[in-house]
Each structure stands twice: as structure tokens, then as C-alpha cells.
Design an enzyme around this catalytic site. Structure first.
Site, mmCIF file in Angstrom:
data_model
loop_
_atom_site.group_PDB
_atom_site.id
_atom_site.type_symbol
_atom_site.label_atom_id
_atom_site.label_comp_id
_atom_site.label_asym_id
_atom_site.label_seq_id
_atom_site.Cartn_x
_atom_site.Cartn_y
_atom_site.Cartn_z
ATOM 1 N N HIS A 84 -25.859 96.610 -75.925
ATOM 2 C CA HIS A 84 -24.562 96.022 -75.597
ATOM 3 C C HIS A 84 -23.991 95.334 -76.827
ATOM 4 O O HIS A 84 -24.694 94.616 -77.533
ATOM 5 C CB HIS A 84 -24.679 95.007 -74.458
ATOM 6 N N ASP A 163 -18.786 87.660 -61.531
ATOM 7 C CA ASP A 163 -18.368 87.727 -62.929
ATOM 8 C C ASP A 163 -17.017 88.408 -63.055
ATOM 9 O O ASP A 163 -16.177 87.974 -63.834
ATOM 10 C CB ASP A 163 -19.392 88.483 -63.769
ATOM 11 N N ARG A 170 -10.841 83.813 -66.746
ATOM 12 C CA ARG A 170 -11.080 83.315 -68.112
ATOM 13 C C ARG A 170 -10.065 83.896 -69.083
ATOM 14 O O ARG A 170 -9.543 83.205 -69.956
ATOM 15 C CB ARG A 170 -12.491 83.703 -68.566
ATOM 16 N N SER A 185 -21.846 86.114 -68.640
ATOM 17 C CA SER A 185 -21.062 87.275 -68.230
ATOM 18 C C SER A 185 -21.736 88.570 -68.652
ATOM 19 O O SER A 185 -21.908 89.501 -67.848
ATOM 20 C CB SER A 185 -19.665 87.173 -68.854
ATOM 21 N N LYS A 189 -24.294 91.312 -66.025
ATOM 22 C CA LYS A 189 -23.999 92.729 -65.830
ATOM 23 C C LYS A 189 -25.134 93.609 -66.351
ATOM 24 O O LYS A 189 -25.493 94.612 -65.733
ATOM 25 C CB LYS A 189 -22.679 93.089 -66.531
#
Lengths: 438, 438
Positions: A84, A163, A170, A185, A189
Site C-alpha cells: 500500500h 472509515d 475528513r 484509515s 482497510k
């Protein structure tokens, strides 16, 4: 004593540590619509300015993770490893890494996002291939993983709904830039993917949300700590985002550049970062004994064409036009091209990375407001990168555009992005640091 | 470059000073519903934690003030002077001061509020008199002022609508406690009254929103600076709120106590504070040359009965039952009374003021949620105040209640409010400080 939303807001406002019960109460209340967004927004700003403790960050991650489903991929007979990135300009490594790692025997269940602010989104880029569907049900996602070992999809409604709701808030309330919220966050996930290991690519520099190395290392340590607490092998690489990654910025342009890496070509910085990241993926997934061995395996799987074939297969399984993978000239093309010439002879000393990202959004390649359509064809192709020599009048980059009005807005940003000096700067390292330090 | 709500939030979040244009844009956008409450709430929390500069506070006050109408009372041939309190427990000075100052030749256009948190509201107390209407149109308000020199009313829709909307949001999002926001909220409403001068009663202590003297002095200096910048003579008195003011807490009970001061009786601390405040009102209004002279005038106007007559006249003009003013025994009465006995012999060393205020709310005298009905009859009558001697078993106070269930909730708070020790503490001064320092 019952918990009230107001008490939770005040407690964080005053800099005190919230309990697991208080965080659960607040998150659940907001997700279910009982705590209004105005209260959640005040709380988020208090979190941004007061911070969270390690314990609070863990509780928040858990509350988001368990607000939805956690995939169980234990029946698939291979290590599940994902990568990620925290987001940068020109970052298209996912399209190389998912098939490359799968070709080496890993399962890569990659849940990705849309473009945000000045950075592009993996899903937007992927959809530059006609027919590609990123909205797979969890059962179809699993089928694709079983067949080819990788898939790139959007989060379904079942994944971390707390989220999803908070993230939109946000984005609207100036509360994105908090290491604690970024960690919760992302990790909620990723942990929902049912993975065994995770390699984090934390971008640092002018094109990242995290401008300074210390900020990037702070986020990296939080995420690595959170992943390990949940029993996942996790490392983070702090990587250079002081200039765009590779040469192409824009959806179809980036996809084409990723394909060229899968074919053994492509720009050196992009190729090198992909090999580093996949080396870690193979090592954490137990396919090799060392990162160096993993890197060699990655290089071999590109050379042999196996990684490219896996990409082709994944695109087909997700409904995409495989011919565009074979001949990237079939990808969407912009109607107009404009070269931006260097005003003088010298060396490129810096490229304002965030400005290039914003220019790509202004050209139509990203969203100025939620729900905007994205133009897959537009973008910027850099011909010169930092430390390269350039002659006066030689093109620094080429702008691909579909609208004169959009070009007029983007052009000044792009022209001002390049700084030309007399002395070439020291070249930066693509991987600046590994967390945890070895 | 156009302003965006997100940029304004981020700028304050990062601790930077906002321009007048940015504050105007944000306030107007929220009042008109174009900027959602979630964005306003995030901004408010950033203001609470980052603060505002003097210049920003002035801009915010102006933006709230000019969001509505500013009354023009220049045709009335007398100085217009008001008093405003930041709110405490047992604070009923307005009912004494408005008629007392009017009897001395001032015009007092007093726009007041409802109960908030643990503190009572002047309008709620005033409505304990049957028939009283506080919802006057601006033209009727002006008529009452012309006839008797004073009126106590609620803010109409035309007065500072931006503050009204923001205030409700602050109440729900834990963003009440900011000296800058408190200043802007109070001063925008007071400046809309078209006054020449203003005396501020800034409460400090356990029963105030401002627990510490330094906080109270900070708010006082901000408000005095704001008033003077707008060309209004303004002073602030920092006054004691470490115990309830006077003996009675609760709507009808407080009104009755104010009437007894107007009749030349009543508890000494309350009487003394009213005389101090009206002394300043007369001095700022130019009716006398010194505060001491103003205090003597106030004492004389009470002694002569003129202040009481003026109160009677005001109540009548606002539709209230004048017989209840003449015979306060006609005011609403609670069905039950319960004495709270002292557990030991000694001296009262402290009375938890906020707890007494909360207990009064729990008895039904205030609102736990917006829109709750208020019970005019209930409350607490203190028989012993700080530094007074008490014998074991002697009553410390009497609770007036209408519901056993409510009594059960309030009683523990009240019992725990009194601390009894062996040595009487030094008596505190009712006026601790005057701002600006002389």
C-alpha cells in the site's frame, strides 16, 4: 455513567486519552447516523490538533476494521501479501507489483482508492482500460484471486464502512493530514483484506501528504506497529516523492508506463522501486530468504514475461480490453499536445511535485469535487527529471490536453514547476529508509 | 483567487491569521447554509485550540454584528447603557439593574438569553411572572424603552443571526469554552442594541464557565477592547462566582430575591454587587462624575422606591402579572420542600457552585436538552453561605421540588456541594478586579 458524544469531544479537545469504549461509541454512533457529522468534524479537528496515543490509534483502527467484514482468504493455498502506498504523483507501482508478486506465487488482494487532492488514484488509472470493472463483489474478488493470484478492486460497502464515512468527512473538513487518522484509515482497510503480510510505501517529499521525512517515519512507525499488533508481518519503505515517480502523470499515461516496466523497459526510478517493493513482498511472504533474493526473483519474472502475462490475465478477468494491454497505443489519447520548453540551458535542480499533480487534476485527470468525471487521456509526460541536463528551448515536458480552457489553468503551474540551475544536485535515493530499522 | 471553506479551515488549523475577507466569507456562508455545519464545526474546534488574534476577534465580532440589524436608539433623549453577565449560578442582578438604572435616567435596552448548561437564563427567570412576554418586536421593544426606560427581551431573528446559528452549533460540538468565541458572541449582540456604554460582569470561579481569574481577565480584556474599538465606553468587573450569588437558585426563587433587593432587603452580596454595577452604569452613562457617586445614587433610588416602581411598570408593559411583583408569594411554588442538614458542626468552607447549578437543572429549573420546558417553581434556597457557622443537624439549604424522581437525581449533588471545616475561610471580595485596571 453513560457516554455522551459531547463528553468524548471535550475530553479529546482537552488533550486527554479516550478509552476503547468511548472510541467505539463515537465511531459506531457516527456510522449509524446517531452522532451528526458536525460533532464528528469537531472531534476530528481535536484529534488532528491534540493527537492520539498508540493505544487510541489501535482502538480507532479496530473500531473501523470491525465496523465491516474481514475477508477470510485462509482457504487459498499461498501467502496473502499486499502493498500500500500513502499516495504520490506518478505512482503506478500497483500495476506492476500485483501481477509480479502473483507470478512469484503470492496472493495479492489489493483494495485501492480513487484520486484524492493532487494525487492520482489507482482505480481511476486502472479504468483507463476500457471495460475494466473495479466494483467486484467479495465473492467475485475471491474468484479472480483464485484464478490469477491478484486483483485490484475498490472497497465494497462491506469493508470498513466507518472509515468510508469518516474519510469523506475528513476530506471536506481539513482533517486529512493527521498521522494517527492516516494510519487508522489505511490499516483498517488493509487488515480487512485478510492478508498475512503488508509492505507499506510511505512517500516523503514535496509531492506527498507527508512533506518531511520525520512525518513520514512517524506514520510509518504507527502503521508498522498497528500491523504487527494484529499479527501481520509489516514493513514500511520511506521513498522519494520530491519529484514525480517515473515520467508519466495522468491515468492512461501512467498505465502505459507501468506496462512498459512489465515488459522490461520503463524509467529507471520506477523500475527500481518496483523491484525493491516486490523483494520485500517475497521475503515477508516467505517465498525467499532475503530481500536481495526477492529482488532477483522479481527481475527474473519481468524478464521471462510471466509478470506481464499475469497482468494481461488479471485485466481480462476484470472485464478489461486485453488488446489495450498488448498495444498501449489503443489506450485513450488526448486531442492536443503542447511542449513546454526550457527557458535556459543548465540542469533541472527541482520539479515542484505537488504543482505537477495539481496541474494534472486541472487538466481533468483528477477530481476538483467529489463526483467529478475523470478524463483518462490527459496528463503530463516529463522529458527531463531532476539532475538531468537541458538546453534552452529543449522540451522539459509535453502536456496532453483535451480542453483549451483547462490547459490555460494548468499551464502556469507546470511552467513554474521546473527549476533550472547551473549545477546538477546530488541524485536522491529512491528508498530513503526502511521501518523498522534493521 | 477565490476563497474556499476548506482553505479557511486549514489556515486556522495550521495556526495562521485569517483575513477579514476569509472570516466574512466563512460566517456568511454558514449563516446562508452554503457552508455545512460539519465544516463550521471543524473550524470552531480549530479556533478553540489555535485561538484568534485581536484583529481576527474584531473581524468575527463585526461579521456577526452586521449579519443582522443594529438598533438605532439615537432618537431617545438619554444615554443608552446596558449590563451583561457571562453567566453564573444565582445571578439575578439584571432584574435589579434594568429598573434601577432606568430610574436614574438611563435607557437600558437589555437583550438576554435562556439557561445554558448549569447556569440559569434571565429570560427563563423573568417568565416566572405569569403573562410576561420576552418576544417583543423591535418596534414594541423601542416603545417600552420610550415609556419606562428599560425592557428585558430575547434576541429577535433580526439580531446577529450568524451568532445564533453558530451558538447552537458550539453548544453541540464542545466549542463553547473559547475566550475569543465568547467575546465575539456577547459583543456582537450587545453592539446590536445601539448602546453608548456597557458594563460587563465577568464571573470567575467554580460556578463560571471561566474557572480561573486569568481566564476571566483574558475574556474581559478582549471584550473591553472590542467595545472600545466600536466607540462604546466599556468596563468589565471580574466578580466572585465561587459560590452562588445571593441565596436563591431557581427561576421564581431568584426573581423573588431580586424583588426583595429592589425593596431594600435581600442578601448582602447580591445587594452590594448590584450597587457596584449600577454605580459604573451611571458613571459611564454620564449621569454622575464618579462611580462612588453613582453607587450613592443607586442606593437612594432603591430606598425611595423608585427602582421598584420602575420594575413594576416594566413588568406591566411586557404583559406580566403586576400582582406577583407586589406579592411574590403569588409566584409559582413547588409542591415539596426538603431540608438538607449539616452532617457536622463547623464553618462552611466551600459550596460547589457548578454542582448547585446542575442540581437546579436536574430539578427541572433548566434544560438538559434544547427545547425542554422549564419548571419555574423548583430550586434551592441556601441558608448558609461560605464562612458562616453551622451546627450539626441545622439545615444548610432547602430544596424546592415537584418530582420525587428529579429530587432523587439532584439530592446527591447538593449534599456533596457543601464542605464543612473547623476554621472559617477568609471571606472573598465580590468584585475582584476592574478591567481596564485604573
Amino acid at each position: 455513567m453513560s457516554i455522551s458524544a459531547l463528553d468524548v469531544i471535550r475530553k479529546k479537545r482537552d488533550g486527554n486519552e479516550l478509552s476503547r469504549e468511548e472510541i467505539d461509541f463515537f465511531l459506531r454512533g457516527n456510522t449509524q447516523g446517531e452522532i451528526p457529522d458536525s460533532q464528528a468534524a469537531a472531534w476530528l479537528m481535536a484529534v488532528v490538533l491534540r493527537g492520539l496515543t498508540v493505544q487510541e490509534t489501535a482502538c480507532l483502527t479496530d473500531a473501523m476494521l470491525y465496523s465491516g467484514e474481514v475477508m477470510d482468504l485462509s482457504a487459498l493455498p499461498a501467502p496473502k501479501v499486499d502493498k500500500h502506498s500513502t499516495g504520490g504523483v506518478g505512482d503506478k507501482t500497483s500495476f506492476v507489483l500485483a501481477p509480479l508478486a502473483a507470478a512469484g506465487g503470492l496472493i495479492v488482494p489489493m483494495i485501492s482508492g480513487r484520486g484524492l487532492g493532487h494525487t492520482g488514484g489507482t482505480l481511476d488509472k486502472y479504468e483507463a482500460i476500457q471495460g475494466v470493472s473495479v466494483n467486484l463483489s467479495l465473492s467475485r474478488f475471491r474468484e479472480v484471486l483464485e484464478t490469477c493470484g491478484c486483483a485490484i478492486v475498490g472497497a465494497t460497502e462491506e469493508i470498513a464502512p466507518a472509515d468510508r464515512k469518516l474519510y469523506a468527512l475528513r476530506n471536506a473538513t481539513g482533517t486529512v493530514e493527521s498521522p494517527f487518522l492516516i494510519c487508522a484509515s489505511i490499516m483498517s482497510k488493509k487488515l480487512a483484506e485478510g492478508i498475512d503480510a503488508l509492505v507499506l510505501d510511505v512517500k516523503a517529499g514535496s509531492g506527498s501528504f507527508l512533506k518531511h521525512d520525520e512525518d513520514a517515519m512517524h506514520v510509518a512507525r504507527l502503521m508498522v506497529g498497528t500491523g504487527r499488533r494484529m499479527g501481520k508481518k509489516t514493513v514500511a519503505l520511506i521513498t522519494d516523492m520530491d519529484q514525480p515517480l517515473g515520467c508519466n502523470v495522468g491515468n492512461a499515461l501512467e498505465l502505459a508506463e507501468a506496462i512498459s516496466v512489465l515488459r522490461g523497459r520503463g524509467p529507471e526510478d520506477l523500475r527500481q522501486l518496483c523491484v525493491e517493493l516486490v523483494g520485500w513482498m517475497f521475503q515477508l511472504g516467505g517465498r525467499v530468504d532475503s530481500v536481495e533474493e526477492g529482488k532477483r526473483l522479481g527481475i527474473e519474472l519481468i524478464r521471462s514475461g510471466e509478470a506481464f502475462d499475469r497482468f494481461r490475465q488479471m485485466v481480462g478477468l476484470q472485464g478489461g480490453d486485453v488488446k489495450a494491454v498488448d498495444e498501449p497505443s489503443r489506450l485513450p489519447k488526448a486531442q492536443g499536445k503542447l511542449d513546454v520548453a526550457s527557458p535556459r540551458t543548465g540542469y533541472v535542480t527541482s520539479i515542484q511535485c505537488e504543482a505537477i499533480g495539481k496541474a494534472s487534476v486541472l487538466l481533468g485527470g483528477g477530481r476538483e469535487s467529489e463526483g467529478d468525471a475523470v478524463d483518462p487521456a490527459v496528463g503530463i509526460v516529463l522529458h527531463k527529471k531532476v539532475a538531468q541536463p537541458v538546453k534552452a528551448g529543449e522540451p522539459l515536458c509535453t502536456i496532453h490536453y483535451n480542453s483549451q480552457a483547462r490547459l490555460d489553468r494548468a499551464l502556469p503551474l507546470i511552467e513554474q514547476s521546473f527549476e533550472i540551475g547551473d549545477v546538477p544536485p546530488e541524485p536522491g535515493r529512491i528508498v530513503r529508509q526502511v521501518i523498522p530499522e534493521l
